[in-house]
Design a protein around this motif. Structure first.
Motif: not given
Length: 189
Positions: A113-119, A181-189
Motif C-alpha cells: 500500500p502507498a501508506s506503507r514501506e517494507v524493509i 526473509v525477515q521484514y519490518i513494516v513501517r508507515k511511510r511519512l
C-alpha cells in the motif's frame, strides 16, 4: 461389418514416451515433434470421438546425448483408420547438467500500500540453480526474479516470510539462501 461415411480430421499427436537420463544429464528445452499433428481418415462415427492420437509407447533409458528418433503412431485396431504419415520424428536436446550460484538477487515486495514501506532483512538472496551447461553459461541474475507479496507479510505472525523465485524455462531451482526473509513494516511519512 459396420460402414459409415469416410471423413478426414487433423488431430495433434501426443507422445507416449519416457526418457530416463544418465546421472548428471538432462533435457534442455522442449521435445520437438515433427509433424506435431496428423490427418486421420476413417468413419465419421469413429472420428467424432477422436481429438488426439498417441504414438506407440517408447522408453529411452540412460540417455546422455541428444536424442533423435522415429516413433510409429499407435495402432488403430479395431477400426480402419488411415494416417497421413505412419510415424513422427522426435528430437530431445540433452546436455550435461551443472549447478550455478546466483548471488545478490534482489527480493521485491509486491502490492505494498502507498501508506506503507517494507524493509527486508536481507534485501537480497542467493539461489542455486541447475540446468544444461550451455544454458547456465548464458544466465545472469537479471534472468531470475524473487518476490514476496505484501498480503503474505500482513498475514504473517512469525516475522519471516518465504520468497517466490521465478526461473527461466528449463532451469530448476535447487535451493535459496536464506529460505525466509525477515521484514519490518513501517508507515511511510
Amino acid at each position: 461389418i459396420e460402414l459409415g461415411p469416410a471423413v478426414r480430421k487433423r488431430v495433434p499427436v501426443v507422445l507416449d514416451c519416457l526418457a530416463g537420463f544418465r546421472e548428471g544429464y538432462g533435457q534442455v528445452g522442449p521435445t520437438s515433434v515433427a509433424p506435431d499433428s496428423v490427418t486421420v481418415t476413417g468413419a465419421e462415427s469413429v472420428l467424432r470421438t477422436i481429438d488426439t492420437w498417441k504414438t506407440e509407447k517408447r522408453l529411452f533409458e540412460n540417455v546422455r546425448a541428444s536424442l533423435d528418433a522415429e516413433i510409429p503412431l499407435a495402432s488403430a485396431d479395431p477400426y480402419e483408420i488411415a494416417f497421413s504419415v505412419p510415424s513422427v520424428r522426435i528430437a530431445i536436446s540433452v546436455e550435461p547438467f551443472a549447478e550455478k550460484i546466483i548471488a545478490g538477487l534482489p527480493v521485491q515486495v509486491t502490492a505494498v500500500p502507498a501508506s506503507r514501506e517494507v524493509i527486508l532483512i536481507p534485501p537480497r538472496i542467493e539461489i542455486v540453480v541447475r540446468a544444461g551447461i550451455r544454458q547456465l553459461s548464458a544466465l545472469s541474475a537479471g534472468d531470475f526474479r524473487a518476490v514476496t507479496d505484501y498480503a503474505g507479510i500482513s498475514a504473517d505472525s512469525t516475522g519471516a516470510v518465504d520468497t517466490d523465485v521465478s526461473c527461466p524455462a528449463g532451469v530448476q531451482l535447487v535451493t535459496k539462501r536464506p529460505e525466509h526473509v525477515q521484514y519490518i513494516v513501517r508507515k511511510r511519512l
